[in-house]
Each structure stands twice: as structure tokens, then as C-alpha cells.
Scaffold this motif. Structure first.
Motif, PDB file in Angstrom:
ATOM      1  N   GLY A  35       7.452   3.327   1.190  1.00 46.79           N
ATOM      2  CA  GLY A  35       7.447   3.087   2.581  1.00 46.79           C
ATOM      3  C   GLY A  35       8.539   2.189   3.208  1.00 46.79           C
ATOM      4  N   TRP A  36       9.051   2.669   4.475  1.00 49.30           N
ATOM      5  CA  TRP A  36       9.853   1.861   5.319  1.00 49.30           C
ATOM      6  C   TRP A  36       8.840   0.744   6.324  1.00 49.30           C
ATOM      7  CZ3 TRP A  36      14.845   1.180   5.218  1.00 49.30           C
ATOM      8  CH2 TRP A  36      15.733   2.053   4.421  1.00 49.30           C
ATOM      9  N   TYR A  37       9.280  -0.546   6.260  1.00 48.88           N
ATOM     10  CA  TYR A  37       8.855  -1.461   7.065  1.00 48.88           C
ATOM     11  C   TYR A  37       9.754  -2.182   7.850  1.00 48.88           C
ATOM     12  CZ  TYR A  37       5.864  -0.894   2.873  1.00 48.88           C
ATOM     13  OH  TYR A  37       4.993  -0.604   1.896  1.00 48.88           O
ATOM     14  N   ARG A  38       9.201  -2.741   8.852  1.00 50.11           N
ATOM     15  CA  ARG A  38      10.050  -3.503   9.868  1.00 50.11           C
ATOM     16  C   ARG A  38       9.447  -4.943  10.393  1.00 50.11           C
ATOM     17  NH1 ARG A  38       9.990   0.624  15.190  1.00 50.11           N
ATOM     18  NH2 ARG A  38       7.882   0.095  15.841  1.00 50.11           N
ATOM     19  N   GLN A  39      10.348  -5.589  10.663  1.00 52.64           N
ATOM     20  CA  GLN A  39      10.076  -6.966  11.165  1.00 52.64           C
ATOM     21  C   GLN A  39      10.873  -7.432  12.210  1.00 52.64           C
ATOM     22  OE1 GLN A  39       9.521 -10.108   8.362  1.00 52.64           O
ATOM     23  NE2 GLN A  39       8.075 -11.265   9.483  1.00 52.64           N
ATOM     24  N   ALA A  40      10.232  -7.388  13.571  1.00 53.39           N
ATOM     25  CA  ALA A  40      10.564  -7.767  14.715  1.00 53.39           C
ATOM     26  C   ALA A  40      10.618  -9.535  14.834  1.00 53.39           C
ATOM     27  CB  ALA A  40      10.185  -7.249  16.016  1.00 53.39           C
ATOM     28  N   PRO A  41      11.639 -10.134  15.592  1.00 53.65           N
ATOM     29  CA  PRO A  41      11.474 -11.471  15.647  1.00 53.65           C
ATOM     30  C   PRO A  41      10.121 -12.058  16.320  1.00 53.65           C
ATOM     31  CG  PRO A  41      13.733 -10.630  16.445  1.00 53.65           C
ATOM     32  CD  PRO A  41      12.815  -9.601  16.133  1.00 53.65           C
ATOM     33  N   GLY A  42       9.605 -12.885  15.486  1.00 54.48           N
ATOM     34  CA  GLY A  42       8.405 -13.635  15.923  1.00 54.48           C
ATOM     35  C   GLY A  42       7.263 -12.739  15.538  1.00 54.48           C
ATOM     36  N   LYS A  43       7.369 -11.596  15.062  1.00 53.79           N
ATOM     37  CA  LYS A  43       6.289 -10.541  14.655  1.00 53.79           C
ATOM     38  C   LYS A  43       5.972 -10.697  13.249  1.00 53.79           C
ATOM     39  CE  LYS A  43       6.559  -8.052  18.928  1.00 53.79           C
ATOM     40  NZ  LYS A  43       6.528  -6.805  19.379  1.00 53.79           N
ATOM     41  N   GLN A  44       5.035  -9.835  12.847  1.00 52.40           N
ATOM     42  CA  GLN A  44       4.574  -9.796  11.351  1.00 52.40           C
ATOM     43  C   GLN A  44       5.198  -8.591  10.824  1.00 52.40           C
ATOM     44  OE1 GLN A  44       0.166  -9.917  10.902  1.00 52.40           O
ATOM     45  NE2 GLN A  44       0.622 -12.174  10.243  1.00 52.40           N
ATOM     46  N   ARG A  45       5.447  -8.438   9.593  1.00 51.74           N
ATOM     47  CA  ARG A  45       6.176  -7.100   8.963  1.00 51.74           C
ATOM     48  C   ARG A  45       4.844  -5.932   9.173  1.00 51.74           C
ATOM     49  NH1 ARG A  45       8.743  -8.101   3.622  1.00 51.74           N
ATOM     50  NH2 ARG A  45      10.006  -9.230   4.745  1.00 51.74           N
ATOM     51  N   GLU A  46       5.727  -4.842   9.683  1.00 48.26           N
ATOM     52  CA  GLU A  46       4.687  -3.552   9.848  1.00 48.26           C
ATOM     53  C   GLU A  46       5.205  -2.410   9.127  1.00 48.26           C
ATOM     54  OE1 GLU A  46       4.270  -2.334  13.929  1.00 48.26           O
ATOM     55  OE2 GLU A  46       6.445  -2.375  14.079  1.00 48.26           O
ATOM     56  N   CYS A  96      12.569  -1.320   3.020  1.00 39.89           N
ATOM     57  CA  CYS A  96      11.973  -0.515   2.240  1.00 39.89           C
ATOM     58  C   CYS A  96      11.138  -1.085   0.878  1.00 39.89           C
ATOM     59  CB  CYS A  96      12.585   0.752   1.763  1.00 39.89           C
ATOM     60  SG  CYS A  96      13.728   0.407   0.351  1.00 39.89           S
ATOM     61  N   ASN A  97      10.005  -0.501   0.398  1.00 41.62           N
ATOM     62  CA  ASN A  97       9.326  -1.068  -0.684  1.00 41.62           C
ATOM     63  C   ASN A  97       8.403  -0.184  -1.064  1.00 41.62           C
ATOM     64  OD1 ASN A  97       8.550  -3.008  -2.598  1.00 41.62           O
ATOM     65  ND2 ASN A  97       8.737  -4.488  -1.375  1.00 41.62           N
ATOM     66  N   LYS A  98       7.915  -0.321  -2.302  1.00 46.53           N
ATOM     67  CA  LYS A  98       6.537   0.577  -2.528  1.00 46.53           C
ATOM     68  C   LYS A  98       5.716   0.418  -1.453  1.00 46.53           C
ATOM     69  CE  LYS A  98       5.862  -1.728  -6.220  1.00 46.53           C
ATOM     70  NZ  LYS A  98       5.204  -2.332  -7.534  1.00 46.53           N
ATOM     71  N   TYR A  99       4.766   1.529  -1.349  1.00 47.74           N
ATOM     72  CA  TYR A  99       3.515   1.538  -0.379  1.00 47.74           C
ATOM     73  C   TYR A  99       2.360   1.611  -1.077  1.00 47.74           C
ATOM     74  CZ  TYR A  99       0.097   2.830   2.744  1.00 47.74           C
ATOM     75  OH  TYR A  99      -1.315   3.058   3.377  1.00 47.74           O
ATOM     76  N   SER A 100       1.348   0.915  -0.817  1.00 43.94           N
ATOM     77  CA  SER A 100       0.051   1.059  -1.517  1.00 43.94           C
ATOM     78  C   SER A 100      -0.979   0.565   0.212  1.00 43.94           C
ATOM     79  CB  SER A 100      -0.371   0.145  -2.510  1.00 43.94           C
ATOM     80  OG  SER A 100      -0.202  -1.241  -2.072  1.00 43.94           O
ATOM     81  N   PRO A 101      -1.925   0.943   0.065  1.00 42.92           N
ATOM     82  CA  PRO A 101      -3.130   0.369   1.274  1.00 42.92           C
ATOM     83  C   PRO A 101      -3.064  -0.878   1.564  1.00 42.92           C
ATOM     84  CG  PRO A 101      -3.839   2.240   0.061  1.00 42.92           C
ATOM     85  CD  PRO A 101      -2.870   1.849  -0.797  1.00 42.92           C
ATOM     86  N   ASP A 102      -2.827  -1.828   0.453  1.00 48.79           N
ATOM     87  CA  ASP A 102      -3.047  -3.134   0.652  1.00 48.79           C
ATOM     88  C   ASP A 102      -1.743  -3.662   0.422  1.00 48.79           C
ATOM     89  OD1 ASP A 102      -3.903  -3.967  -2.946  1.00 48.79           O
ATOM     90  OD2 ASP A 102      -2.582  -2.460  -2.181  1.00 48.79           O
ATOM     91  N   TRP A 103      -0.617  -2.897   0.679  1.00 49.15           N
ATOM     92  CA  TRP A 103       0.883  -3.658   0.580  1.00 49.15           C
ATOM     93  C   TRP A 103       1.068  -4.932   1.102  1.00 49.15           C
ATOM     94  CZ3 TRP A 103       3.470  -5.170   4.751  1.00 49.15           C
ATOM     95  CH2 TRP A 103       3.292  -4.879   5.976  1.00 49.15           C
TER      96      TRP A 103
END
Length: 122
Positions: A35-46, A96-103
Motif C-alpha cells: 500500500g501507499w499511505y500519506r500523512q499530512a501535517p496535523g492529520k493521521q496517516r491514511e 509505502c508499506n505492507k497492507y492489511s485491513p488492520d494496517w
């Protein structure tokens, strides 16, 4: 342990494009949905996008559907994220990282790479 190195970020104007790459070490890359993920300032990683081991199934967050494309090259242990029609709200550090539904609970803090900064100016 899988080591992850993201690259390809930068500063781009709204409407522009970037292609991110993530080089992964270890056999685990070949055995996992990524998966690809992102984290904006002040927000949780999504989660932004995910791709299965063979690349046959991809999924996207609603906010990036139709603009971003995830792909992978298992021979190179690399996963990519093509980002088109970028918007200022896409500004974030991308990982990026592995992905699972409970990531969000399954991935250890130490499993993340340094990420790559994407900044979209208006």
C-alpha cells in the motif's frame, strides 16, 4: 524485516504529476499486498492505494480515484504511485508499506521508511 525506501516526491503546481517509487528489501515484499499511505501535517496517516501480490487488484481512497495509479514490479521489489492532476490537499509525506485491513494497528512504528514529501502549490 522489510526495509522500505521511498523516493520521487517534490514540489509541483496544482494539476501537475509525480511518480513515486518505493524500493523494498526482503522476501516479504513479494508475499504481501502493498500500500501507499500519506500523512499530512496535523492529520493521521491514511491509506491512499493498495495492490495485491500479482497486481491484479488495486484499490484507492475516494479522494484519489481516477487521478492516482498504483503498480508494482516484483522482479525489482518496487511499488509505484503515479499521481496526476495533483491538488493542494494531496500535500503530505507519502509512505509505502505492507497492507492489511488492520494496517493501522498491525504495522509497527519501526516498520515505516522515511517517506517522501509531496508538496502541491495552488
Amino acid at each position: 524485516q522489510v526495509q522500505l525506501v521511498e523516493s520521487g516526491g517534490g514540489l509541483v503546481q496544482a494539476g501537475g504529476s509525480l511518480r513515486l517509487s518505493c524500493a523494498a528489501s526482503g522476501l516479504l515484499f513479494k508475499l504481501n499486498t502493498m500500500g501507499w499511505y500519506r500523512q499530512a501535517p496535523g492529520k493521521q496517516r491514511e491509506l491512499v492505494a493498495s495492490i495485491t501480490i500479482g497486481g491484479g487488484i488495486t484499490r484507492y481512497a475516494d479522494s484519489v480515484k481516477g487521478r492516482f495509479t498504483i503498480s508494482r514490479d516484483n522482479a525489482k521489489n518496487t511499488v509505484y504511485l503515479q499521481m496526476n492532476s495533483l491538488k493542494p490537499e494531496d500535500t503530505a509525506v507519502y509512505y509505502c508499506n505492507k497492507y492489511s485491513p488492520d494496517w493501522d494497528t498491525a504495522l509497527r512504528p519501526g516498520s515505516w521508511g522515511q517517506g517522501t514529501q509531496v508538496t502541491v502549490s495552488s
